[in-house]
Design a protein around this motif. Structure first.
Motif, PDB file in Angstrom:
ATOM      1  N   ARG A  26     -22.011 -31.082 -10.378  1.00 44.62           N
ATOM      2  CA  ARG A  26     -21.832 -29.969 -11.310  1.00 44.62           C
ATOM      3  C   ARG A  26     -22.260 -30.375 -12.720  1.00 44.62           C
ATOM      4  O   ARG A  26     -22.969 -29.631 -13.408  1.00 44.62           O
ATOM      5  N   THR A  67     -21.967 -21.359 -22.126  1.00 41.67           N
ATOM      6  CA  THR A  67     -22.673 -20.138 -21.741  1.00 41.67           C
ATOM      7  C   THR A  67     -23.889 -20.473 -20.888  1.00 41.67           C
ATOM      8  O   THR A  67     -24.176 -19.782 -19.908  1.00 41.67           O
ATOM      9  N   PHE A  70     -22.675 -21.001 -17.469  1.00 45.95           N
ATOM     10  CA  PHE A  70     -22.236 -19.768 -16.825  1.00 45.95           C
ATOM     11  C   PHE A  70     -23.409 -18.851 -16.479  1.00 45.95           C
ATOM     12  O   PHE A  70     -23.322 -18.055 -15.540  1.00 45.95           O
ATOM     13  N   GLU A  71     -24.508 -18.951 -17.175  1.00 45.29           N
ATOM     14  CA  GLU A  71     -25.681 -18.139 -16.867  1.00 45.29           C
ATOM     15  C   GLU A  71     -26.337 -18.553 -15.547  1.00 45.29           C
ATOM     16  O   GLU A  71     -27.156 -17.821 -15.008  1.00 45.29           O
ATOM     17  N   ASP A  72     -25.974 -19.705 -15.026  1.00 39.08           N
ATOM     18  CA  ASP A  72     -26.588 -20.238 -13.812  1.00 39.08           C
ATOM     19  C   ASP A  72     -25.888 -19.723 -12.556  1.00 39.08           C
ATOM     20  O   ASP A  72     -24.684 -19.932 -12.370  1.00 39.08           O
ATOM     21  N   THR A  73     -26.650 -19.093 -11.697  1.00 38.95           N
ATOM     22  CA  THR A  73     -26.105 -18.540 -10.454  1.00 38.95           C
ATOM     23  C   THR A  73     -25.481 -19.615  -9.577  1.00 38.95           C
ATOM     24  O   THR A  73     -24.409 -19.414  -8.995  1.00 38.95           O
ATOM     25  N   ARG A  76     -22.085 -20.544 -10.873  1.00 35.57           N
ATOM     26  CA  ARG A  76     -21.133 -19.449 -10.648  1.00 35.57           C
ATOM     27  C   ARG A  76     -20.721 -19.382  -9.184  1.00 35.57           C
ATOM     28  O   ARG A  76     -19.550 -19.201  -8.863  1.00 35.57           O
ATOM     29  N   LEU A  80     -17.600 -21.463 -11.061  1.00 37.47           N
ATOM     30  CA  LEU A  80     -17.443 -21.309 -12.509  1.00 37.47           C
ATOM     31  C   LEU A  80     -17.175 -19.851 -12.827  1.00 37.47           C
ATOM     32  O   LEU A  80     -17.999 -18.988 -12.555  1.00 37.47           O
ATOM     33  N   GLY A  81     -16.004 -19.576 -13.398  1.00 44.96           N
ATOM     34  CA  GLY A  81     -15.565 -18.199 -13.586  1.00 44.96           C
ATOM     35  C   GLY A  81     -15.999 -17.524 -14.863  1.00 44.96           C
ATOM     36  O   GLY A  81     -16.152 -16.309 -14.904  1.00 44.96           O
ATOM     37  N   ASP A  82     -16.179 -18.272 -15.936  1.00 46.71           N
ATOM     38  CA  ASP A  82     -16.630 -17.704 -17.205  1.00 46.71           C
ATOM     39  C   ASP A  82     -17.076 -18.841 -18.119  1.00 46.71           C
ATOM     40  O   ASP A  82     -17.172 -19.982 -17.675  1.00 46.71           O
ATOM     41  N   ASP A  83     -17.343 -18.524 -19.373  1.00 49.17           N
ATOM     42  CA  ASP A  83     -17.833 -19.548 -20.294  1.00 49.17           C
ATOM     43  C   ASP A  83     -16.798 -19.940 -21.343  1.00 49.17           C
ATOM     44  O   ASP A  83     -17.136 -20.322 -22.456  1.00 49.17           O
ATOM     45  N   GLU A  87     -12.004 -22.768 -18.745  1.00 45.31           N
ATOM     46  CA  GLU A  87     -12.706 -22.709 -17.466  1.00 45.31           C
ATOM     47  C   GLU A  87     -13.682 -23.870 -17.340  1.00 45.31           C
ATOM     48  O   GLU A  87     -13.814 -24.469 -16.276  1.00 45.31           O
TER      49      GLU A  87
END
Length: 136
Positions: A26, A67, A70-73, A76, A80-83, A87
């Motif tokens: 990760r 961010t 978090f932008e990475d599919t 997620r 990963l739940g949010d930025d 989290e």
């Protein structure tokens, strides 16, 4: 092509869940995402070391290193739940000290270059996993 119902497919399908990403995987993915646009200026969080744990947990700024993650599919899908700070700390299994080194404004001012944030993420991986990766 033979058409089948969902029930028929479920009877024949061998479902194998994707293995969960390790902490190191990760963090490596996050570093790679940051390195893909090294000059990008990213927002930092103000005063993470002075905020209470509850406030720090909810801290968030648009366009931060978190961010980018978090932008990475893929991240997620891995959970990963949010930025938010909390989290990122949970998902990447970082200490407050480690995450502070990556995202706090006292280290960089109001923004940090993505390449520098990536170096801090890689440092959080630790020496042993990085050495091991060189030989496997």
């Amino acid at each position: 092509m033979k058409h089948q119902t969902i029930e028929q497919l479920q009877e024949r399908a061998e479902i194998r869940p994707d293995p969960a990403m390790t902490r190191t995987e990760r963090l490596q993915r996050w570093a790679e995402l940051l390195e893909s646009n090294p000059g990008r200026r990213l927002g930092t969080l103000s005063g993470t070391e002075h905020a209470s744990a509850a406030v720090r947990h909810t801290m968030q700024v648009s366009g931060s290193p978190m961010t980018v993650a978090f932008e990475d599919t893929q991240l997620r899908l891995a959970g990963l739940g949010d930025d938010s700070y909390g989290e990122a700390k949970r998902f990447f299994e970082l200490s407050d000290h480690q995450l502070h080194d990556i995202v706090c404004d006292c280290n960089f001012g109001s923004s940090v270059r993505a390449a520098y944030a990536a170096r801090r993420v890689r440092a959080a991986i630790g020496l042993w996993p990085r050495l091991k990766a060189l030989f496997t």
